[in-house]
Design a protein around this motif. Sequence first.
Motif, PDB file in Angstrom:
ATOM      1  N   GLY A 182      -2.175  -3.893  -9.312  1.00 33.22           N
ATOM      2  CA  GLY A 182      -3.514  -3.383  -9.066  1.00 33.22           C
ATOM      3  C   GLY A 182      -4.418  -4.431  -8.457  1.00 33.22           C
ATOM      4  O   GLY A 182      -5.214  -4.141  -7.549  1.00 33.22           O
ATOM      5  N   ARG A 183      -4.321  -5.675  -8.921  1.00 32.98           N
ATOM      6  CA  ARG A 183      -5.146  -6.748  -8.364  1.00 32.98           C
ATOM      7  C   ARG A 183      -4.760  -7.046  -6.916  1.00 32.98           C
ATOM      8  O   ARG A 183      -5.624  -7.323  -6.084  1.00 32.98           O
ATOM      9  CB  ARG A 183      -5.003  -7.998  -9.226  1.00 32.98           C
ATOM     10  CG  ARG A 183      -5.586  -7.852 -10.636  1.00 32.98           C
ATOM     11  CD  ARG A 183      -5.593  -9.175 -11.380  1.00 32.98           C
ATOM     12  NE  ARG A 183      -6.171  -9.027 -12.716  1.00 32.98           N
ATOM     13  CZ  ARG A 183      -5.452  -8.966 -13.830  1.00 32.98           C
ATOM     14  NH1 ARG A 183      -4.113  -9.025 -13.770  1.00 32.98           N
ATOM     15  NH2 ARG A 183      -6.038  -8.831 -14.998  1.00 32.98           N
ATOM     16  N   ASP A 185      -3.720  -4.952  -4.821  1.00 29.14           N
ATOM     17  CA  ASP A 185      -4.256  -3.867  -3.995  1.00 29.14           C
ATOM     18  C   ASP A 185      -5.763  -3.928  -3.845  1.00 29.14           C
ATOM     19  O   ASP A 185      -6.368  -3.020  -3.258  1.00 29.14           O
ATOM     20  CB  ASP A 185      -3.857  -2.512  -4.599  1.00 29.14           C
ATOM     21  CG  ASP A 185      -2.371  -2.245  -4.456  1.00 29.14           C
ATOM     22  OD1 ASP A 185      -1.743  -2.843  -3.570  1.00 29.14           O
ATOM     23  OD2 ASP A 185      -1.835  -1.431  -5.246  1.00 29.14           O
ATOM     24  N   CYS A 187      -8.027  -4.109  -6.412  1.00 28.64           N
ATOM     25  CA  CYS A 187      -8.742  -3.412  -7.486  1.00 28.64           C
ATOM     26  C   CYS A 187      -9.537  -4.431  -8.303  1.00 28.64           C
ATOM     27  O   CYS A 187      -8.972  -5.425  -8.789  1.00 28.64           O
ATOM     28  CB  CYS A 187      -7.745  -2.663  -8.367  1.00 28.64           C
ATOM     29  SG  CYS A 187      -8.501  -1.506  -9.516  1.00 28.64           S
ATOM     30  N   GLY A 188     -10.823  -4.189  -8.500  1.00 31.28           N
ATOM     31  CA  GLY A 188     -11.643  -5.067  -9.334  1.00 31.28           C
ATOM     32  C   GLY A 188     -11.286  -4.925 -10.798  1.00 31.28           C
ATOM     33  O   GLY A 188     -10.617  -3.969 -11.203  1.00 31.28           O
ATOM     34  N   GLU A 189     -11.773  -5.869 -11.605  1.00 29.31           N
ATOM     35  CA  GLU A 189     -11.379  -5.891 -13.013  1.00 29.31           C
ATOM     36  C   GLU A 189     -11.861  -4.648 -13.768  1.00 29.31           C
ATOM     37  O   GLU A 189     -11.129  -4.076 -14.562  1.00 29.31           O
ATOM     38  CB  GLU A 189     -11.918  -7.162 -13.690  1.00 29.31           C
ATOM     39  CG  GLU A 189     -11.229  -8.435 -13.233  1.00 29.31           C
ATOM     40  CD  GLU A 189      -9.740  -8.425 -13.548  1.00 29.31           C
ATOM     41  OE1 GLU A 189      -9.348  -7.988 -14.649  1.00 29.31           O
ATOM     42  OE2 GLU A 189      -8.956  -8.853 -12.677  1.00 29.31           O
ATOM     43  N   ARG A 191     -12.645  -1.669 -12.470  1.00 28.96           N
ATOM     44  CA  ARG A 191     -11.912  -0.517 -11.962  1.00 28.96           C
ATOM     45  C   ARG A 191     -10.468  -0.553 -12.434  1.00 28.96           C
ATOM     46  O   ARG A 191      -9.884   0.492 -12.745  1.00 28.96           O
ATOM     47  CB  ARG A 191     -11.973  -0.494 -10.447  1.00 28.96           C
ATOM     48  CG  ARG A 191     -11.332   0.745  -9.827  1.00 28.96           C
ATOM     49  CD  ARG A 191     -11.427   0.718  -8.314  1.00 28.96           C
ATOM     50  NE  ARG A 191     -10.789   1.879  -7.731  1.00 28.96           N
ATOM     51  CZ  ARG A 191     -10.600   2.053  -6.432  1.00 28.96           C
ATOM     52  NH1 ARG A 191     -11.025   1.107  -5.585  1.00 28.96           N
ATOM     53  NH2 ARG A 191     -10.015   3.132  -5.968  1.00 28.96           N
ATOM     54  N   LEU A 192      -9.892  -1.728 -12.504  1.00 35.68           N
ATOM     55  CA  LEU A 192      -8.536  -1.878 -13.015  1.00 35.68           C
ATOM     56  C   LEU A 192      -8.449  -1.403 -14.460  1.00 35.68           C
ATOM     57  O   LEU A 192      -7.501  -0.711 -14.847  1.00 35.68           O
ATOM     58  CB  LEU A 192      -8.109  -3.347 -12.920  1.00 35.68           C
ATOM     59  CG  LEU A 192      -6.692  -3.698 -13.378  1.00 35.68           C
ATOM     60  CD1 LEU A 192      -5.663  -3.178 -12.377  1.00 35.68           C
ATOM     61  CD2 LEU A 192      -6.539  -5.202 -13.549  1.00 35.68           C
ATOM     62  N   LYS A 195      -9.017   2.621 -14.360  1.00 37.74           N
ATOM     63  CA  LYS A 195      -8.051   3.441 -13.627  1.00 37.74           C
ATOM     64  C   LYS A 195      -6.596   3.138 -13.975  1.00 37.74           C
ATOM     65  O   LYS A 195      -5.730   4.011 -13.842  1.00 37.74           O
ATOM     66  CB  LYS A 195      -8.255   3.243 -12.116  1.00 37.74           C
ATOM     67  CG  LYS A 195      -9.627   3.647 -11.604  1.00 37.74           C
ATOM     68  CD  LYS A 195      -9.867   5.134 -11.749  1.00 37.74           C
ATOM     69  CE  LYS A 195     -11.205   5.544 -11.142  1.00 37.74           C
ATOM     70  NZ  LYS A 195     -11.449   7.005 -11.261  1.00 37.74           N
ATOM     71  N   VAL A 196      -6.312   1.913 -14.425  1.00 35.61           N
ATOM     72  CA  VAL A 196      -4.927   1.522 -14.671  1.00 35.61           C
ATOM     73  C   VAL A 196      -4.629   1.363 -16.158  1.00 35.61           C
ATOM     74  O   VAL A 196      -3.588   1.807 -16.640  1.00 35.61           O
ATOM     75  CB  VAL A 196      -4.600   0.206 -13.922  1.00 35.61           C
ATOM     76  CG1 VAL A 196      -3.166  -0.237 -14.212  1.00 35.61           C
ATOM     77  CG2 VAL A 196      -4.819   0.380 -12.424  1.00 35.61           C
TER      78      VAL A 196
END
Length: 286
Positions: A182-183, A185, A187-189, A191-192, A195-196
């Motif tokens: 995720g990082r 791609d 993705c901010g912390e 949002r990670l 969403k993850v």
Amino acid sequence: MKSRSTGFSRLAPARRRRNSILLTSGLAIALAAVAIPFYWLAIAATHSSDDIFGSPPPLLPGGYLGDNLASLQETASFGRVVFNSALIAAIYTVCAGAVCTLAGYAFAKYRFKGRDALFGVLMLGLVIPTQVTLVPLFKMMAELQWLDTYQAVIMPNLALPFGIFLMRQSMAALPDELLDAGRMDGCGEFRLFCKVVLPPMKPALAALGIFLFLYQWNDFVWPLIVLRDNTSFTIPVALASLQGVDDTDYGALFTGTAVASIPMVIVFLALQRHFVSGLLAGAVKE
């Protein structure tokens, strides 16, 4: 040899049948031990105090439910009390759930100096008696002028050690490779995390939500200390106030207890599918 195997094959169905009977009997006894108090509570809520302590005790519903509810409302403003408990429990569940989830994620997936020592200190909260912290917390609430307010009930226990421990154990089983992907791609912390991390944690979040809601809904000692006005009482405090020294309306008391049990049953039944799997999450490592 053939005769011995034939004998064992004949004994096996009988043994399984005996074990099945014993298991069924044990489960029936356990079910009766759990169900009978709830049945008696529901029956007592529909009778007057004289009927409850009559001989023989009532085993069928009576006709005093409306009178008991009216007495409960008159003596304890029970409608307001139920609203207080529901609002406090809902706010606490959401806020404490967010705090415990974020803290559990930090302890499980971030590496920082003193992490293990800090987590060990936090876990001491599981073994320290609650009574030890009552006086310091009360003085703190008094200095903040929060006595007799909702925040006095909600704020002190937001970072609940068991909740943090549960989420930390659950999130420890989440693969680090998933977060690294995720990082990479972009993705901010935050949002990670949303969403993850959170989607696979639904069973653990359900278990945490049940625990936090029941913890706050049933809490008695701390609300009794910081709440003074009867219009701000929670259900356990209001029910305790119904018990007089010389006279107690047990019909109203049983009715209030029965009403207080309904939200707990609804919450548990709504989330029971995730409860066991949430508690076991992270217990087994591959």
